[in-house]
Write a protein that holds these residues in place. Sequence first.
Motif, PDB file in Angstrom:
ATOM      1  N   TYR A 191       7.244 -17.144 -46.548  1.00 24.68           N
ATOM      2  CA  TYR A 191       7.887 -17.311 -45.253  1.00 24.68           C
ATOM      3  C   TYR A 191       7.862 -18.800 -44.894  1.00 24.68           C
ATOM      4  CZ  TYR A 191       6.803 -12.313 -44.976  1.00 24.68           C
ATOM      5  OH  TYR A 191       6.687 -10.972 -45.235  1.00 24.68           O
ATOM      6  N   ALA A 192       8.895 -19.252 -44.205  1.00 23.29           N
ATOM      7  CA  ALA A 192       8.962 -20.655 -43.790  1.00 23.29           C
ATOM      8  C   ALA A 192       9.191 -20.726 -42.286  1.00 23.29           C
ATOM      9  CB  ALA A 192      10.077 -21.386 -44.527  1.00 23.29           C
ATOM     10  N   ALA A 193       8.481 -21.638 -41.633  1.00 24.64           N
ATOM     11  CA  ALA A 193       8.585 -21.777 -40.178  1.00 24.64           C
ATOM     12  C   ALA A 193       9.941 -22.346 -39.797  1.00 24.64           C
ATOM     13  CB  ALA A 193       7.478 -22.687 -39.664  1.00 24.64           C
ATOM     14  N   ARG A 194      10.504 -21.783 -38.731  1.00 29.89           N
ATOM     15  CA  ARG A 194      11.759 -22.275 -38.175  1.00 29.89           C
ATOM     16  C   ARG A 194      11.565 -22.454 -36.666  1.00 29.89           C
ATOM     17  NH1 ARG A 194      12.229 -23.168 -42.759  1.00 29.89           N
ATOM     18  NH2 ARG A 194      13.742 -22.308 -44.249  1.00 29.89           N
ATOM     19  N   PRO A 195      11.090 -23.638 -36.238  1.00 26.89           N
ATOM     20  CA  PRO A 195      10.843 -23.856 -34.806  1.00 26.89           C
ATOM     21  C   PRO A 195      12.149 -24.048 -34.045  1.00 26.89           C
ATOM     22  CG  PRO A 195      10.381 -25.857 -36.039  1.00 26.89           C
ATOM     23  CD  PRO A 195      10.721 -24.799 -37.055  1.00 26.89           C
ATOM     24  N   ALA A 196      12.111 -23.686 -32.763  1.00 22.19           N
ATOM     25  CA  ALA A 196      13.282 -23.852 -31.906  1.00 22.19           C
ATOM     26  C   ALA A 196      12.821 -23.989 -30.466  1.00 22.19           C
ATOM     27  CB  ALA A 196      14.233 -22.665 -32.048  1.00 22.19           C
ATOM     28  N   ARG A 197      13.612 -24.704 -29.676  1.00 24.02           N
ATOM     29  CA  ARG A 197      13.372 -24.804 -28.243  1.00 24.02           C
ATOM     30  C   ARG A 197      14.041 -23.634 -27.543  1.00 24.02           C
ATOM     31  NH1 ARG A 197       9.370 -27.713 -25.884  1.00 24.02           N
ATOM     32  NH2 ARG A 197       9.131 -29.717 -26.907  1.00 24.02           N
ATOM     33  N   VAL A 198      13.315 -23.005 -26.644  1.00 30.54           N
ATOM     34  CA  VAL A 198      13.866 -21.879 -25.893  1.00 30.54           C
ATOM     35  C   VAL A 198      13.563 -22.099 -24.416  1.00 30.54           C
ATOM     36  CG1 VAL A 198      13.626 -20.256 -27.807  1.00 30.54           C
ATOM     37  CG2 VAL A 198      11.744 -20.544 -26.199  1.00 30.54           C
ATOM     38  N   PRO A 199      14.386 -21.545 -23.523  1.00 33.66           N
ATOM     39  CA  PRO A 199      14.098 -21.679 -22.087  1.00 33.66           C
ATOM     40  C   PRO A 199      12.749 -21.067 -21.750  1.00 33.66           C
ATOM     41  CG  PRO A 199      16.319 -20.854 -22.449  1.00 33.66           C
ATOM     42  CD  PRO A 199      15.630 -20.813 -23.784  1.00 33.66           C
ATOM     43  N   PHE A 200      12.032 -21.724 -20.866  1.00 30.28           N
ATOM     44  CA  PHE A 200      10.740 -21.193 -20.428  1.00 30.28           C
ATOM     45  C   PHE A 200      10.992 -20.246 -19.268  1.00 30.28           C
ATOM     46  CE2 PHE A 200       6.783 -21.390 -17.906  1.00 30.28           C
ATOM     47  CZ  PHE A 200       5.910 -20.925 -18.864  1.00 30.28           C
ATOM     48  N   ALA A 201      10.937 -18.956 -19.565  1.00 29.15           N
ATOM     49  CA  ALA A 201      11.299 -17.963 -18.559  1.00 29.15           C
ATOM     50  C   ALA A 201      10.124 -17.099 -18.135  1.00 29.15           C
ATOM     51  CB  ALA A 201      12.415 -17.068 -19.100  1.00 29.15           C
ATOM     52  N   ALA A 202       8.917 -17.445 -18.575  1.00 26.63           N
ATOM     53  CA  ALA A 202       7.762 -16.610 -18.254  1.00 26.63           C
ATOM     54  C   ALA A 202       7.462 -16.646 -16.760  1.00 26.63           C
ATOM     55  CB  ALA A 202       6.544 -17.084 -19.035  1.00 26.63           C
ATOM     56  N   GLU A 203       7.150 -15.503 -16.221  1.00 26.89           N
ATOM     57  CA  GLU A 203       6.741 -15.411 -14.827  1.00 26.89           C
ATOM     58  C   GLU A 203       5.218 -15.465 -14.776  1.00 26.89           C
ATOM     59  OE1 GLU A 203       8.439 -15.326 -12.056  1.00 26.89           O
ATOM     60  OE2 GLU A 203      10.397 -15.450 -13.044  1.00 26.89           O
ATOM     61  N   VAL A 204       4.687 -16.503 -14.163  1.00 30.80           N
ATOM     62  CA  VAL A 204       3.239 -16.626 -14.024  1.00 30.80           C
ATOM     63  C   VAL A 204       2.854 -16.042 -12.675  1.00 30.80           C
ATOM     64  CG1 VAL A 204       1.288 -18.202 -13.973  1.00 30.80           C
ATOM     65  CG2 VAL A 204       3.241 -18.688 -15.449  1.00 30.80           C
ATOM     66  N   PRO A 205       2.113 -14.938 -12.651  1.00 28.91           N
ATOM     67  CA  PRO A 205       1.834 -14.273 -11.385  1.00 28.91           C
ATOM     68  C   PRO A 205       0.884 -15.071 -10.504  1.00 28.91           C
ATOM     69  CG  PRO A 205       0.614 -13.230 -13.160  1.00 28.91           C
ATOM     70  CD  PRO A 205       1.522 -14.241 -13.798  1.00 28.91           C
ATOM     71  N   GLY A 206       1.203 -15.130  -9.234  1.00 30.17           N
ATOM     72  CA  GLY A 206       0.319 -15.758  -8.264  1.00 30.17           C
ATOM     73  C   GLY A 206      -0.281 -14.688  -7.373  1.00 30.17           C
ATOM     74  N   GLY A 207      -0.370 -14.981  -6.088  1.00 34.37           N
ATOM     75  CA  GLY A 207      -0.879 -13.997  -5.151  1.00 34.37           C
ATOM     76  C   GLY A 207      -2.323 -14.228  -4.782  1.00 34.37           C
ATOM     77  N   PRO A 208      -2.878 -13.379  -3.933  1.00 35.11           N
ATOM     78  CA  PRO A 208      -4.254 -13.547  -3.460  1.00 35.11           C
ATOM     79  C   PRO A 208      -5.254 -13.568  -4.613  1.00 35.11           C
ATOM     80  CG  PRO A 208      -3.086 -11.900  -2.162  1.00 35.11           C
ATOM     81  CD  PRO A 208      -2.209 -12.216  -3.321  1.00 35.11           C
ATOM     82  N   GLY A 209      -6.296 -14.370  -4.442  1.00 34.12           N
ATOM     83  CA  GLY A 209      -7.327 -14.496  -5.457  1.00 34.12           C
ATOM     84  C   GLY A 209      -7.665 -15.953  -5.681  1.00 34.12           C
ATOM     85  N   ALA A 210      -8.538 -16.196  -6.659  1.00 36.93           N
ATOM     86  CA  ALA A 210      -9.006 -17.551  -6.944  1.00 36.93           C
ATOM     87  C   ALA A 210      -8.367 -18.081  -8.218  1.00 36.93           C
ATOM     88  CB  ALA A 210     -10.527 -17.556  -7.084  1.00 36.93           C
ATOM     89  N   TYR A 211      -8.193 -19.408  -8.248  1.00 33.90           N
ATOM     90  CA  TYR A 211      -7.573 -20.074  -9.389  1.00 33.90           C
ATOM     91  C   TYR A 211      -8.352 -21.350  -9.698  1.00 33.90           C
ATOM     92  CZ  TYR A 211      -3.725 -16.974  -8.168  1.00 33.90           C
ATOM     93  OH  TYR A 211      -2.974 -15.866  -7.869  1.00 33.90           O
ATOM     94  N   VAL A 212      -8.493 -21.646 -10.984  1.00 30.35           N
ATOM     95  CA  VAL A 212      -9.147 -22.877 -11.427  1.00 30.35           C
ATOM     96  C   VAL A 212      -8.093 -23.766 -12.071  1.00 30.35           C
ATOM     97  CG1 VAL A 212     -10.804 -23.876 -13.049  1.00 30.35           C
ATOM     98  CG2 VAL A 212     -11.416 -21.839 -11.733  1.00 30.35           C
ATOM     99  N   VAL A 213      -8.096 -25.042 -11.692  1.00 31.21           N
ATOM    100  CA  VAL A 213      -7.096 -25.990 -12.187  1.00 31.21           C
ATOM    101  C   VAL A 213      -7.816 -27.242 -12.670  1.00 31.21           C
ATOM    102  CG1 VAL A 213      -5.043 -27.341 -11.631  1.00 31.21           C
ATOM    103  CG2 VAL A 213      -5.414 -25.114 -10.521  1.00 31.21           C
ATOM    104  N   THR A 214      -7.485 -27.699 -13.875  1.00 34.44           N
ATOM    105  CA  THR A 214      -8.048 -28.943 -14.391  1.00 34.44           C
ATOM    106  C   THR A 214      -6.918 -29.927 -14.670  1.00 34.44           C
ATOM    107  OG1 THR A 214      -7.908 -28.375 -16.745  1.00 34.44           O
ATOM    108  CG2 THR A 214      -9.849 -27.593 -15.537  1.00 34.44           C
ATOM    109  N   GLY A 215      -7.259 -31.210 -14.664  1.00 29.60           N
ATOM    110  CA  GLY A 215      -6.284 -32.226 -15.046  1.00 29.60           C
ATOM    111  C   GLY A 215      -5.684 -32.969 -13.873  1.00 29.60           C
ATOM    112  N   GLY A 216      -5.020 -34.070 -14.197  1.00 35.42           N
ATOM    113  CA  GLY A 216      -4.478 -34.955 -13.183  1.00 35.42           C
ATOM    114  C   GLY A 216      -3.326 -34.387 -12.391  1.00 35.42           C
ATOM    115  N   ARG A 217      -2.726 -33.307 -12.889  1.00 35.33           N
ATOM    116  CA  ARG A 217      -1.629 -32.693 -12.144  1.00 35.33           C
ATOM    117  C   ARG A 217      -2.120 -31.613 -11.188  1.00 35.33           C
ATOM    118  NH1 ARG A 217       2.398 -31.768 -17.209  1.00 35.33           N
ATOM    119  NH2 ARG A 217       0.443 -31.840 -18.366  1.00 35.33           N
TER     120      ARG A 217
END
Length: 336
Positions: A191-217
Motif C-alpha cells: 500500500y502507498a500513502a496518498r495524502p490530500a487536503r480536505v475541508p475541516f468539518a468536524a464539530e467539536v462539542p462545547g457546552g457546560p463543563g470544564a475545559y483545559v487549554v494550553t499554548g499561546g492561543r
Amino acid sequence: MVTGPALSPGVPFATSSSEVSWPEAPLPLASPSPPGAWLLLTDEHPAALGRAVALALALAAAGDDALSLPRDDLDELPGFLAERPVRGVVFLTGAPYAYHDPEAAQELLLSVLEVVARLGPGVRFHLLTQSGGEPGLLFLRGLVRVLAVERPELRASLVDFDARADLGFLVRELRADTPDDDVRWQHEVRYAARPARVPFAAEVPGGPGAYVVTGGRGPAVARWLAATGATRIVLSGRSQVVVPGVDTVVVPGDIAAPGVADRLVAAATADGLPLRGMVHAAEALADDVETVWRPQVLGACRLHEATAGSPPDWWLLASSPAPPRLAPATAAAWLD
C-alpha cells in the motif's frame, strides 16, 4: 491533527485538515537489474540489529551485497560511501513499543538525523520500520515530508514492513526504486500513502463543563469555548485571561514539567465539574528538536497521564501552519 490559520470561524485553528488514504499499489514489473550494494544502519535496539542481519541475508540471496558501519564511525560515512558506491542507505528501527516514550522517540530521531546530515547526493535514503499497526514510529513520516522539501536529492522514503512477510518482498521494494515515499506492506500486499487536503468539518462539542487549554492561543480558544457555553476554562501560562461570564483560571508553569498538567486538571475538575474537552496547542518557535518537542510532545504525554483517571470527552491537538520544518513536523506527526 488540524493545522491552519488561527481564529477561523468555529474551531479557531483550521480551515482544512490532512487525510491519508492507503490504496493498494503493487510494485511495477521490473527487468532484472545488476547486483549492487546497500549500506544497512540501525539504532541500538536489539530488534533492529536482528532485522538488519535478516535483511542482509535476503539481499545476498538476491545477489546484492549488504554493508555495515558501526555507529561510532558515522563521521567516516562520507568517505565510506565515496569508496564503496551503494544503491541506497537503509536505516532500520527497533520494535515500535521501544519509542512510545517521547525521549526514546526523540533519541531515535536524532540518530537518524546524524545519518542524514552525512549523506551526499546520489544515494537514496530509506527508513525501515516494522510497526505491526502500532503508532510508535509514525513521527518519522514528518521527517520524510520535510526531507522531501529540504533534501529532495535523497528521495527519502518510509517503508513499514510486516514482520510476517517474506523479506524477498522488501528486497524487491528497495530494488524497484519507486517514487513512493510512504509505503506499507501488510500480509505481502503493498500500500502507498496518498495524502490530500480536505475541508475541516468536524464539530467539536462545547457546552457546560470544564475545559483545559494550553499554548499561546489560549485567549482565542477561551473566547470560542465561552461562546459554546463553557462553565470553566483552565489555561496554562503566565498572563491573566478574563472571559466574561466564565470561570477562568490560569495555572502558571511549563506544561512539560512534572506536576503542571496535574494542577491544570485538578483546577478544571474542582467541585466535581466534568472535564469536557482538552485543547493542546503548546508550541515552541524553534528549529532544534528538543526545544520543539518538549511542549508539544512531552506536554501532550503529561496531559494524557494527568487525565488517566478522568478522561475528557474530546481532545483537540493543534500544530503550526508554518512551512514544513523538521522539528515541528516530526512533533506534529508524533501527535497524530
